[in-house]
Design a protein around this motif. Sequence first.
Motif, PDB file in Angstrom:
ATOM      1  N   ASN A 180       0.828  -1.207   0.000  1.00 16.66           N
ATOM      2  CA  ASN A 180       0.000   0.000   0.000  1.00 16.66           C
ATOM      3  C   ASN A 180       0.870   1.269   0.000  1.00 16.66           C
ATOM      4  O   ASN A 180       2.103   1.196   0.040  1.00 16.66           O
ATOM      5  CB  ASN A 180      -1.027  -0.021   1.134  1.00 16.66           C
ATOM      6  CG  ASN A 180      -0.437   0.181   2.511  1.00 16.66           C
ATOM      7  OD1 ASN A 180       0.692   0.640   2.685  1.00 16.66           O
ATOM      8  ND2 ASN A 180      -1.208  -0.157   3.525  1.00 16.66           N
ATOM      9  N   ALA A 181       0.232   2.420  -0.030  1.00 11.30           N
ATOM     10  CA  ALA A 181       0.929   3.702  -0.161  1.00 11.30           C
ATOM     11  C   ALA A 181       1.851   4.012   1.010  1.00 11.30           C
ATOM     12  O   ALA A 181       2.789   4.801   0.876  1.00 11.30           O
ATOM     13  CB  ALA A 181      -0.088   4.827  -0.333  1.00 11.30           C
ATOM     14  N   LYS A 182       1.607   3.390   2.157  1.00 11.20           N
ATOM     15  CA  LYS A 182       2.462   3.591   3.331  1.00 11.20           C
ATOM     16  C   LYS A 182       3.629   2.620   3.350  1.00 11.20           C
ATOM     17  O   LYS A 182       4.443   2.644   4.261  1.00 11.20           O
ATOM     18  CB  LYS A 182       1.646   3.414   4.612  1.00 11.20           C
ATOM     19  CG  LYS A 182       0.541   4.419   4.793  1.00 11.20           C
ATOM     20  CD  LYS A 182      -0.232   4.092   6.051  1.00 11.20           C
ATOM     21  CE  LYS A 182      -1.440   4.989   6.192  1.00 11.20           C
ATOM     22  NZ  LYS A 182      -2.242   4.601   7.360  1.00 11.20           N
ATOM     23  N   GLY A 183       3.687   1.733   2.362  1.00 15.67           N
ATOM     24  CA  GLY A 183       4.730   0.716   2.339  1.00 15.67           C
ATOM     25  C   GLY A 183       4.394  -0.474   3.212  1.00 15.67           C
ATOM     26  O   GLY A 183       5.268  -1.262   3.564  1.00 15.67           O
ATOM     27  N   GLU A 184       3.114  -0.616   3.531  1.00 16.46           N
ATOM     28  CA  GLU A 184       2.682  -1.708   4.407  1.00 16.46           C
ATOM     29  C   GLU A 184       2.120  -2.873   3.603  1.00 16.46           C
ATOM     30  O   GLU A 184       1.533  -2.679   2.538  1.00 16.46           O
ATOM     31  CB  GLU A 184       1.582  -1.221   5.357  1.00 16.46           C
ATOM     32  CG  GLU A 184       2.037  -0.161   6.307  1.00 16.46           C
ATOM     33  CD  GLU A 184       0.879   0.461   7.061  1.00 16.46           C
ATOM     34  OE1 GLU A 184       1.152   1.033   8.127  1.00 16.46           O
ATOM     35  OE2 GLU A 184      -0.279   0.396   6.592  1.00 16.46           O
ATOM     36  N   ILE A 185       2.292  -4.050   4.147  1.00 17.87           N
ATOM     37  CA  ILE A 185       1.618  -5.223   3.608  1.00 17.87           C
ATOM     38  C   ILE A 185       0.150  -5.048   3.970  1.00 17.87           C
ATOM     39  O   ILE A 185      -0.199  -4.931   5.141  1.00 17.87           O
ATOM     40  CB  ILE A 185       2.210  -6.516   4.201  1.00 17.87           C
ATOM     41  CG1 ILE A 185       3.654  -6.693   3.704  1.00 17.87           C
ATOM     42  CG2 ILE A 185       1.337  -7.714   3.865  1.00 17.87           C
ATOM     43  CD1 ILE A 185       4.388  -7.863   4.319  1.00 17.87           C
ATOM     44  N   ALA A 186      -0.694  -4.989   2.957  1.00 12.43           N
ATOM     45  CA  ALA A 186      -2.095  -4.642   3.183  1.00 12.43           C
ATOM     46  C   ALA A 186      -3.017  -5.835   3.356  1.00 12.43           C
ATOM     47  O   ALA A 186      -4.179  -5.667   3.677  1.00 12.43           O
ATOM     48  CB  ALA A 186      -2.592  -3.776   2.021  1.00 12.43           C
ATOM     49  N   ILE A 187      -2.518  -7.033   3.170  1.00 15.88           N
ATOM     50  CA  ILE A 187      -3.351  -8.229   3.278  1.00 15.88           C
ATOM     51  C   ILE A 187      -3.796  -8.421   4.726  1.00 15.88           C
ATOM     52  O   ILE A 187      -2.983  -8.365   5.648  1.00 15.88           O
ATOM     53  CB  ILE A 187      -2.581  -9.467   2.772  1.00 15.88           C
ATOM     54  CG1 ILE A 187      -2.232  -9.297   1.297  1.00 15.88           C
ATOM     55  CG2 ILE A 187      -3.380 -10.739   3.010  1.00 15.88           C
ATOM     56  CD1 ILE A 187      -1.322 -10.379   0.754  1.00 15.88           C
ATOM     57  N   GLN A 188      -5.088  -8.639   4.918  1.00 17.41           N
ATOM     58  CA  GLN A 188      -5.638  -8.789   6.265  1.00 17.41           C
ATOM     59  C   GLN A 188      -5.452 -10.194   6.833  1.00 17.41           C
ATOM     60  O   GLN A 188      -5.289 -10.354   8.040  1.00 17.41           O
ATOM     61  CB  GLN A 188      -7.126  -8.422   6.260  1.00 17.41           C
ATOM     62  CG  GLN A 188      -7.385  -6.983   5.863  1.00 17.41           C
ATOM     63  CD  GLN A 188      -6.698  -5.987   6.777  1.00 17.41           C
ATOM     64  OE1 GLN A 188      -6.746  -6.098   7.995  1.00 17.41           O
ATOM     65  NE2 GLN A 188      -6.033  -5.009   6.181  1.00 17.41           N
ATOM     66  N   ASP A 189      -5.491 -11.192   5.983  1.00 18.17           N
ATOM     67  CA  ASP A 189      -5.351 -12.581   6.419  1.00 18.17           C
ATOM     68  C   ASP A 189      -3.936 -12.810   6.959  1.00 18.17           C
ATOM     69  O   ASP A 189      -2.947 -12.567   6.255  1.00 18.17           O
ATOM     70  CB  ASP A 189      -5.628 -13.508   5.234  1.00 18.17           C
ATOM     71  CG  ASP A 189      -5.377 -14.965   5.573  1.00 18.17           C
ATOM     72  OD1 ASP A 189      -6.119 -15.509   6.413  1.00 18.17           O
ATOM     73  OD2 ASP A 189      -4.422 -15.535   5.009  1.00 18.17           O
ATOM     74  N   ASP A 190      -3.835 -13.280   8.212  1.00 21.02           N
ATOM     75  CA  ASP A 190      -2.530 -13.453   8.859  1.00 21.02           C
ATOM     76  C   ASP A 190      -1.592 -14.377   8.099  1.00 21.02           C
ATOM     77  O   ASP A 190      -0.414 -14.078   7.922  1.00 21.02           O
ATOM     78  CB  ASP A 190      -2.699 -13.984  10.290  1.00 21.02           C
ATOM     79  CG  ASP A 190      -3.236 -12.936  11.243  1.00 21.02           C
ATOM     80  OD1 ASP A 190      -3.079 -11.731  10.962  1.00 21.02           O
ATOM     81  OD2 ASP A 190      -3.813 -13.323  12.279  1.00 21.02           O
ATOM     82  N   GLU A 191      -2.114 -15.505   7.626  1.00 23.23           N
ATOM     83  CA  GLU A 191      -1.262 -16.464   6.922  1.00 23.23           C
ATOM     84  C   GLU A 191      -0.727 -15.865   5.621  1.00 23.23           C
ATOM     85  O   GLU A 191       0.466 -15.972   5.311  1.00 23.23           O
ATOM     86  CB  GLU A 191      -2.025 -17.754   6.638  1.00 23.23           C
ATOM     87  CG  GLU A 191      -1.159 -18.810   5.985  1.00 23.23           C
ATOM     88  CD  GLU A 191      -1.891 -20.128   5.772  1.00 23.23           C
ATOM     89  OE1 GLU A 191      -1.313 -20.989   5.082  1.00 23.23           O
ATOM     90  OE2 GLU A 191      -3.016 -20.304   6.275  1.00 23.23           O
ATOM     91  N   SER A 192      -1.597 -15.219   4.858  1.00 22.68           N
ATOM     92  CA  SER A 192      -1.176 -14.617   3.593  1.00 22.68           C
ATOM     93  C   SER A 192      -0.186 -13.473   3.823  1.00 22.68           C
ATOM     94  O   SER A 192       0.768 -13.293   3.069  1.00 22.68           O
ATOM     95  CB  SER A 192      -2.389 -14.106   2.816  1.00 22.68           C
ATOM     96  OG  SER A 192      -3.233 -15.183   2.473  1.00 22.68           O
ATOM     97  N   ARG A 193      -0.420 -12.707   4.880  1.00 27.61           N
ATOM     98  CA  ARG A 193       0.494 -11.610   5.219  1.00 27.61           C
ATOM     99  C   ARG A 193       1.881 -12.163   5.547  1.00 27.61           C
ATOM    100  O   ARG A 193       2.900 -11.629   5.107  1.00 27.61           O
ATOM    101  CB  ARG A 193      -0.056 -10.790   6.385  1.00 27.61           C
ATOM    102  CG  ARG A 193       0.820  -9.598   6.719  1.00 27.61           C
ATOM    103  CD  ARG A 193       0.315  -8.714   7.847  1.00 27.61           C
ATOM    104  NE  ARG A 193      -0.542  -9.331   8.819  1.00 27.61           N
ATOM    105  CZ  ARG A 193      -1.834  -9.055   8.977  1.00 27.61           C
ATOM    106  NH1 ARG A 193      -2.421  -8.167   8.209  1.00 27.61           N
ATOM    107  NH2 ARG A 193      -2.534  -9.656   9.902  1.00 27.61           N
TER     108      ARG A 193
END
Length: 108
Positions: free
Chosen positions: A60-73
């Motif tokens: 995302n624009a903040k440089g964050e991993i945006a995926i909500q699912d813990d496993e996928s993140r």
Amino acid sequence: MLQPYTQRVVDIIKKIPEGKVMTYGQIAGMAGSSRGARQVVRILHSLSGIHQLPWHRVVNAKGEIAIQDDESRMIQQHLLEAEGVYVGIHGRIALDEFRYEPDIPPDR
């Protein structure tokens, strides 16, 4: 046959090199729609497997991993770290260090 915008998004994502990331909005702008970040999310979700896209290199624009699912993140974080991308607290990546800036003018 993909729509022209979708094809541009796919082409841009395919060219993100190992060890670099791009943001959803950055990809959207380079594909021709500066307000199309959510569309990039949908394209990634539906076409990553079919087109073998390096989905993990998009944040995302903040440089964050945006995926909500813990496993996928965790998978995304692991894939990025395996390529040398440092993922800090809360899944944040230093965009000034790891952002890929291809030679494609925004909103072409």
